[in-house]
Design an enzyme around this catalytic site. Structure first.
Site: not given
Ligand SMILES: O=C(O)c1cc(=O)[nH]c(=O)n1[C@@H]1O[C@H](COP(=O)(O)O)[C@@H](O)[C@H]1O
Length: 285
Positions: A97
């Site tokens: 990011k």
């Molecule tokens: O860019 C991302 O991957 C991301 C963007 C977003 O809007 N929301 C988001 O949750 N993420 C990433 O996606 C993953 C979600 O993790 P879980 O909620 O454990 O499935 C994490 O690594 C967050 O940093």
């Protein structure tokens, strides 16, 4: 082009993107005791997950904060995991990011598209402006690297800024329209561009419009599972079963914790979490 490889992986294996957000809290004591150094503990845990899911997973996403949090050793774990994925020909996203002035962005591009932390795709934050995105394009020109740019994120705070009405349209549409236009130069045979977008599966308002408006853009869709999005929500962002990968991190890598015999049958429960997610999204229907 790398986006065509991702498209093909999804055709063969389904839409699941396994998120390797590897906190030490998620790792069984047995592994922690077996390996002396943190990098090896992290890597061996990741390797176990990769080995039992690789044939049903389109791509792996490593959120770099989970590695940075453990200092240099953590970053060695990040590097080793990316090396391992490359070695078995599996695709990876470095979820870094980034977003900064152009000269700094040049160095971020070098840091994550070459050398120790080389990965196939990275995530970028465009809200500092498009001059924070264009420095990555020299890697896209070669066709073997891609980017996923934050468009409408999965967190509740997406409403604070991304949804703002700017000149009659939400801010994220301004971002998306520009990305779609810049992406035209990078469209592969799959019909998708090396410039993709991140759209959170937790917000489904205007999901159909977003999918239709950004026909060239491949989507990285986080929010499934731990953040509450379900299969029906995330599939609104897909195009006949392709056009996007759906990330789940905690929902997969801590799945084993839901079972009494979870540690003993770690591989079985991890694999089951991917299989049931894949089915929930609609693969094979
Ligand atoms: O860019 C991302 O991957 C991301 C963007 C977003 O809007 N929301 C988001 O949750 N993420 C990433 O996606 C993953 C979600 O993790 P879980 O909620 O454990 O499935 C994490 O690594 C967050 O940093």
């Amino acid at each position: 082009m790398i986006i065509d490889r991702l498209y093909d992986e999804v055709e063969k294996k389904g839409n699941v993107c396994v998120g390797l957000d590897t906190s030490l809290d998620y790792i069984p004591e047995k592994i922690k005791k077996k390996y002396k150094d943190i990098d090896e503990v992290i890597f061996q845990f990741n390797k176990k997950i990769i080995d039992c899911t690789e044939d049903i997973t389109a791509i792996y996403k490593l959120q770099i904060a989970y590695y940075e949090a453990y200092g240099i050793r953590g970053l060695f774990g990040y590097m080793k995991t990316l090396e391992y994925l490359r070695g078995i020909n599996a695709l990876s996203i470095g979820d870094v990011k980034r977003g900064d002035i152009a000269s700094t962005a040049d160095m971020y591009a070098k840091a994550h598209f070459e050398g120790d932390f080389e990965t196939d795709f990275i995530t970028l934050n465009p809200y500092m402006g498009f001059d924070s995105i264009t420095p990555y394009f020299k890697y896209l020109d070669k066709g073997n690297k891609g980017i996923f740019v934050l468009l409408r994120t999965s967190n509740p705070g997406a409403k604070d800024i991304e949804y703002l009405d700017v000149g009659g349209k939400n801010l994220y549409y301004h971002v998306g329209d520009k990305l779609e236009e810049m992406g035209k130069k990078y469209i592969g045979k799959s019909g998708y561009s090396l410039i993709g977008a991140v759209v959170g599966g937790t917000h489904t308002d205007e999901a159909i419009e977003i999918r239709e408006r950004y026909k060239d853009m491949y989507f990285l869709i986080p929010g499934y599972g731990a953040q509450g999005a379900g299969g029906k929500d995330v599939s609104l962002y897909l195009n006949e079963g392709n056009g996007g990968v759906v990330n789940s991190s905690r929902g997969i890598i801590t799945a084993y914790k839901n079972y009494e015999d979870g540690i003993k049958n770690f591989e079985k429960y991890t694999r089951e979490a991917v299989l049931s997610m894949r089915e929930d999204i609609g693969y094979g229907r």
